[in-house]
Write a protein that holds these residues in place. Structure first.
Motif, PDB file in Angstrom:
ATOM      1  N   PRO A  43       8.124  33.479  46.835  1.00  0.00           N
ATOM      2  CA  PRO A  43       9.009  34.449  47.491  1.00  0.00           C
ATOM      3  C   PRO A  43       9.886  33.870  48.605  1.00  0.00           C
ATOM      4  CG  PRO A  43       6.835  35.391  47.195  1.00  0.00           C
ATOM      5  CD  PRO A  43       6.739  33.967  46.745  1.00  0.00           C
ATOM      6  N   LYS A  44       9.368  32.880  49.351  1.00  0.00           N
ATOM      7  CA  LYS A  44      10.150  32.356  50.481  1.00  0.00           C
ATOM      8  C   LYS A  44      11.188  31.337  50.041  1.00  0.00           C
ATOM      9  CE  LYS A  44       7.282  33.254  54.476  1.00  0.00           C
ATOM     10  NZ  LYS A  44       5.901  33.559  53.970  1.00  0.00           N
ATOM     11  N   ASP A  45      11.098  30.877  48.789  1.00  0.00           N
ATOM     12  CA  ASP A  45      12.046  29.862  48.295  1.00  0.00           C
ATOM     13  C   ASP A  45      13.425  30.474  48.092  1.00  0.00           C
ATOM     14  OD1 ASP A  45       9.785  28.326  48.181  1.00  0.00           O
ATOM     15  OD2 ASP A  45       9.607  28.353  45.982  1.00  0.00           O
ATOM     16  N   TRP A  46      14.427  29.615  48.147  1.00  0.00           N
ATOM     17  CA  TRP A  46      15.783  30.084  47.816  1.00  0.00           C
ATOM     18  C   TRP A  46      15.830  30.474  46.343  1.00  0.00           C
ATOM     19  CZ3 TRP A  46      19.594  29.146  44.308  1.00  0.00           C
ATOM     20  CH2 TRP A  46      20.832  29.794  44.563  1.00  0.00           C
ATOM     21  N   MET A  47      16.528  31.542  46.037  1.00  0.00           N
ATOM     22  CA  MET A  47      16.722  31.925  44.631  1.00  0.00           C
ATOM     23  C   MET A  47      18.064  32.637  44.494  1.00  0.00           C
ATOM     24  SD  MET A  47      14.025  35.115  44.339  1.00  0.00           S
ATOM     25  CE  MET A  47      12.719  34.366  45.314  1.00  0.00           C
ATOM     26  N   PRO A  48      18.706  32.517  43.326  1.00  0.00           N
ATOM     27  CA  PRO A  48      19.989  33.217  43.156  1.00  0.00           C
ATOM     28  C   PRO A  48      19.781  34.723  43.263  1.00  0.00           C
ATOM     29  CG  PRO A  48      19.582  31.683  41.310  1.00  0.00           C
ATOM     30  CD  PRO A  48      18.316  31.761  42.113  1.00  0.00           C
ATOM     31  N   ASP A  49      20.787  35.405  43.798  1.00  0.00           N
ATOM     32  CA  ASP A  49      20.681  36.872  43.930  1.00  0.00           C
ATOM     33  C   ASP A  49      20.420  37.546  42.586  1.00  0.00           C
ATOM     34  OD1 ASP A  49      21.093  36.625  46.597  1.00  0.00           O
ATOM     35  OD2 ASP A  49      23.231  37.157  46.547  1.00  0.00           O
ATOM     36  N   ASP A  50      21.055  36.997  41.539  1.00  0.00           N
ATOM     37  CA  ASP A  50      20.893  37.622  40.220  1.00  0.00           C
ATOM     38  C   ASP A  50      19.470  37.459  39.688  1.00  0.00           C
ATOM     39  OD1 ASP A  50      23.507  38.434  40.260  1.00  0.00           O
ATOM     40  OD2 ASP A  50      24.252  36.725  39.075  1.00  0.00           O
ATOM     41  N   TYR A  51      18.851  36.346  40.005  1.00  0.00           N
ATOM     42  CA  TYR A  51      17.465  36.112  39.598  1.00  0.00           C
ATOM     43  C   TYR A  51      16.567  37.152  40.284  1.00  0.00           C
ATOM     44  CZ  TYR A  51      12.963  33.423  39.448  1.00  0.00           C
ATOM     45  OH  TYR A  51      11.667  33.013  39.284  1.00  0.00           O
ATOM     46  N   ARG A  52      16.798  37.325  41.577  1.00  0.00           N
ATOM     47  CA  ARG A  52      16.020  38.289  42.349  1.00  0.00           C
ATOM     48  C   ARG A  52      16.229  39.718  41.799  1.00  0.00           C
ATOM     49  NH1 ARG A  52      14.140  38.000  47.642  1.00  0.00           N
ATOM     50  NH2 ARG A  52      15.348  36.106  47.970  1.00  0.00           N
ATOM     51  N   ALA A  53      17.473  40.074  41.572  1.00  0.00           N
ATOM     52  CA  ALA A  53      17.778  41.434  41.119  1.00  0.00           C
ATOM     53  C   ALA A  53      17.156  41.704  39.740  1.00  0.00           C
ATOM     54  CB  ALA A  53      19.285  41.643  41.069  1.00  0.00           C
ATOM     55  N   THR A  54      17.241  40.709  38.871  1.00  0.00           N
ATOM     56  CA  THR A  54      16.699  40.894  37.515  1.00  0.00           C
ATOM     57  C   THR A  54      15.182  41.039  37.569  1.00  0.00           C
ATOM     58  OG1 THR A  54      18.492  39.514  36.711  1.00  0.00           O
ATOM     59  CG2 THR A  54      16.704  39.973  35.168  1.00  0.00           C
ATOM     60  N   LEU A  55      14.556  40.200  38.381  1.00  0.00           N
ATOM     61  CA  LEU A  55      13.100  40.279  38.497  1.00  0.00           C
ATOM     62  C   LEU A  55      12.640  41.622  39.062  1.00  0.00           C
ATOM     63  CD1 LEU A  55      11.760  36.875  39.786  1.00  0.00           C
ATOM     64  CD2 LEU A  55      10.971  38.116  37.769  1.00  0.00           C
ATOM     65  N   ILE A  56      13.383  42.127  40.040  1.00  0.00           N
ATOM     66  CA  ILE A  56      13.013  43.433  40.605  1.00  0.00           C
ATOM     67  C   ILE A  56      13.060  44.492  39.509  1.00  0.00           C
ATOM     68  CG2 ILE A  56      13.777  45.300  42.150  1.00  0.00           C
ATOM     69  CD1 ILE A  56      14.479  43.148  44.215  1.00  0.00           C
ATOM     70  N   ARG A  57      14.120  44.452  38.685  1.00  0.00           N
ATOM     71  CA  ARG A  57      14.206  45.425  37.587  1.00  0.00           C
ATOM     72  C   ARG A  57      13.048  45.257  36.620  1.00  0.00           C
ATOM     73  NH1 ARG A  57      20.365  44.068  36.046  1.00  0.00           N
ATOM     74  NH2 ARG A  57      21.244  44.647  38.052  1.00  0.00           N
ATOM     75  N   GLN A  58      12.770  44.009  36.292  1.00  0.00           N
ATOM     76  CA  GLN A  58      11.763  43.746  35.258  1.00  0.00           C
ATOM     77  C   GLN A  58      10.352  44.084  35.750  1.00  0.00           C
ATOM     78  OE1 GLN A  58      12.319  40.008  33.263  1.00  0.00           O
ATOM     79  NE2 GLN A  58      10.171  39.867  32.619  1.00  0.00           N
ATOM     80  N   ILE A  59      10.010  43.583  36.932  1.00  0.00           N
ATOM     81  CA  ILE A  59       8.657  43.828  37.445  1.00  0.00           C
ATOM     82  C   ILE A  59       8.492  45.309  37.777  1.00  0.00           C
ATOM     83  CG2 ILE A  59       6.973  43.247  39.244  1.00  0.00           C
ATOM     84  CD1 ILE A  59       8.328  40.504  39.477  1.00  0.00           C
ATOM     85  N   GLY A  60       9.555  45.901  38.331  1.00  0.00           N
ATOM     86  CA  GLY A  60       9.508  47.323  38.671  1.00  0.00           C
ATOM     87  C   GLY A  60       9.281  48.163  37.425  1.00  0.00           C
ATOM     88  N   GLN A  61      10.016  47.864  36.373  1.00  0.00           N
ATOM     89  CA  GLN A  61       9.850  48.657  35.148  1.00  0.00           C
ATOM     90  C   GLN A  61       8.464  48.457  34.551  1.00  0.00           C
ATOM     91  OE1 GLN A  61      11.408  48.508  30.786  1.00  0.00           O
ATOM     92  NE2 GLN A  61      13.160  48.972  32.064  1.00  0.00           N
ATOM     93  N   HIS A  62       7.995  47.233  34.644  1.00  0.00           N
ATOM     94  CA  HIS A  62       6.648  46.949  34.154  1.00  0.00           C
ATOM     95  C   HIS A  62       5.617  47.778  34.939  1.00  0.00           C
ATOM     96  CE1 HIS A  62       3.753  43.562  32.663  1.00  0.00           C
ATOM     97  NE2 HIS A  62       3.179  44.748  32.644  1.00  0.00           N
TER      98      HIS A  62
END
Ligand code: FE2
Ligand code: FE2
Lengths: 253, 330
Positions: free
Chosen positions: B38-57
């Motif tokens: 979580p503390k590592d740098w990540m592209p905004d799109d990676y973060r946004a996609t993961l939120i959608r995916q984990i949230g839906q899961h």
């Protein structure tokens, strides 16, 4: 009444309490106020199902008519159930559910504590396992009653209403009849009437912390533990719980 | 799968020379099989996609307790009731781990819940189908948890550390659920004629919805390609669906149940079963809210949330009072 009949009745009382209250709690499945409560309620219901299997399993053996725990749970009609009325009372809102739980857990933990020294080794063994679970139930239900009693104005009002509604069902847990006298004489179980003082002290402590008032009126509804007169609620619960077994009596599940 | 039709943020996989220095380093770490924390740098799109995916899961785990909860109070034996309750309890626990994993990306559980309740976020299409007879509970464990595992086992290797660790915990329990579900439907399939009818009826209704769980073919999707490059998607939907069919057909045969697909047959050449696609127009309708239970599921979740508001507020108020009293005492 023979000693064996009395023991059978006593075991039904223990097992029907956990069966019926466990069923009630399981009605919350998937709709609790927060995820943590969903998990905790399922956990309590699961403990009760496990305890029911022990109590009713032993009851069937004592009765000696080839009825196992499932047979007793799913094929008796309301008049043969021996749970206290408190256990069959409807869930109401979450406050009513948790208040019912606390009022029962407080009795249950005290009673099981006495059963640890039962002269019947099977009873002592079941109590040993159950009392660990019930100590945790009591801790949780007492904690929640305190939090909601001493929470917001609304939560306080709802918890007070729940206590007022359920308190008349407390007294039945401390009645004694011939079954209890026989159990006490045989050293199998305590006479429930002797536990009231300890119960009152525990409930008073928790209600004080919860800023809730214990009703003055000690009138007790009864008729569950001897099956003389259950509430109207039990029949509906049984309709749902027993339906598959009754509809397909020759099926193995 | 419990995460379907996840829209990958961004415009698809970038060439290396289109990437910023940070993006290149990030992609290199993923390619090397490192976990992103979580503390590592990540592209905004990676973060946004993961939120959608984990949230839906996570939402799927929670909404999924409703069709199963539908049978808790009618379970036919104490043992089956205990197994079902324990399963539902596990699913609520899965929801909890996954919300925690999503929270590490900077979104709260309450925000995700609001998005579910408003209909902004979805949950798996499968939970919009009803459980109508007891054998459905077996079918759900066997087919639905079975389909979920197909996707979740590879996701144990996903690039995002908290998601990967949640999957590792969850997968152990899911395979248990699948075995118990299979055992419950087996008891019906081997039972009286009425029980056999229940089992076949469950099979008839759950087969195609289970195939839909994998989502439509995404072999040519640029979005899926990006998610795969990020290792938050490991296999294509078609690969997983085929794997599921290949695994499930012999199990159904063993039970003596008929899979409702006249085109189902072993293809020697491919080394896989050929099978019919589900009705994708039905799938899109379910996603849009027209499934048999969408309205009821959302109403049940909303009611639970609204009814529970006074409890959550009461608990919060009490915790604040206690904290204040503690400060005052110090
Ligand atoms: Fe799950
Ligand atoms: Fe599961």
């Amino acid at each position: 009444m023979t000693r064996q009949d009395a023991l059978f009745q006593f075991l039904l009382r223990m097992g029907d309490n956990t069966l019926i209250l466990g069923h009630r709690i399981s009605e919350w499945c998937g709709i609790a106020p927060v995820l943590e409560e969903d998990i905790a309620l399922a956990n309590t219901a699961l403990d009760f199902i496990g305890q029911t299997q022990f109590w009713l399993g032993y009851a069937g053996e004592v009765e000696g008519k080839d009825q196992d725990a499932d047979r007793l749970a799913f094929h008796r009609d309301a008049w043969d159930f021996r749970n206290v009325l408190l256990c069959e009372m409807p869930n109401g809102d979450f406050g009513q559910t948790i208040m019912r739980q606390f009022l029962f857990d407080a009795w249950h933990s005290i009673f099981l504590g006495r059963l640890l020294k039962s002269s019947d080794p099977r009873v002592a063994e079941i109590a040993e396992k159950a009392s660990k679970e019930v100590a945790y139930h009591l801790e949780r239900s007492a904690g929640t009653v305190v939090a909601l009693g001493d929470g917001t104005e609304e939560s306080h009002a709802r918890m007070q209403a729940a206590l007022d509604y359920l308190y008349p069902y407390v007294g039945e847990m401390f009645l004694s009849d011939e079954v209890d006298q026989q159990m006490a004489e045989a050293g199998i179980a305590p006479d429930p009437a002797t536990l009231r003082e300890e119960y009152d002290a525990l409930v008073a402590r928790v209600m004080a912390e919860a800023t809730l008032n214990i009703p003055e009126n000690r009138y007790a509804h009864k008729g569950g533990r001897d099956g003389y007169m259950h509430t109207e609620h039990l029949g509906h619960l049984l309709c749902e719980m027993q339906w598959l077994q009754r509809a397909y009596p020759d099926a193995k599940w | 799968m419990y995460a379907q039709m996840i829209k990958t943020a961004g415009t698809g996989v970038k060439d290396r020379d289109e990437m910023s220095e940070e993006e290149r380093k990030f992609q290199d770490r993923i390619d090397a099989g490192e976990k992103i924390e979580p503390k590592d740098w990540m592209p905004d799109d990676y973060r946004a996609t993961l939120i959608r995916q984990i949230g839906q899961h996570a939402h799927s785990e929670i909404v999924g307790t409703l069709p199963e909860g539908n049978w808790v109070t009618r379970a036919p034996t104490l043992e089956r009731k205990a197994i079902l309750l324990a399963k539902v309890q596990d699913e609520a626990g899965h929801g909890l781990y996954l919300y925690c994993a999503a929270e590490t990306l900077g979104i709260s559980r309450d925000e995700l819940t609001e998005d579910l309740l408003s209909g902004k976020m979805k949950y798996s299409s499968i939970f919009n189908y009803p459980t109508l007879n007891w054998a459905d509970i077996g079918a759900v464990g066997w087919l639905v948890d079975g389909a979920a595992i197909m996707n979740q086992v590879p996701l144990q290797r996903t690039s995002f550390g908290p998601y990967s660790r949640a999957m590792i915990r969850i997968c152990k329990e899911e395979s248990f659920h699948q075995r118990q579900g299979y055992d419950a439907i087996r008891a019906c399939a081997e039972g009286t004629p009425a029980q056999k009818k229940m089992a076949q009826d469950a099979m008839n209704r759950f087969w195609y919805p289970a195939l839909m769980m994998f989502g439509p073919s995404d072999t040519d999707s640029v979005h899926s390609a990006q998610s795969m490059a990020w290792k938050i998607k490991i296999n294509t939907n078609d690969e997983l669906r085929q794997k599921f069919v290949d695994q499930t057909v012999p199990q159904a045969e063993y039970l003596g149940l008929t899979i409702p697909d006249p085109n189902l047959k072993w293809n020697e050449e491919r080394g896989h079963y050929d099978f019919s696609q589900p009705d994708w127009s039905e799938f899109f309708n379910v996603i849009k809210g027209n499934g048999p239970c969408n309205v009821d599921r959302m109403a049940a979740r909303n009611k639970a949330w609204d009814d529970g508001e006074w409890v959550r507020e009461g608990m919060l108020a009490h915790a604040r009072k206690k904290a204040a009293a503690k400060v005052a005492a110090e």
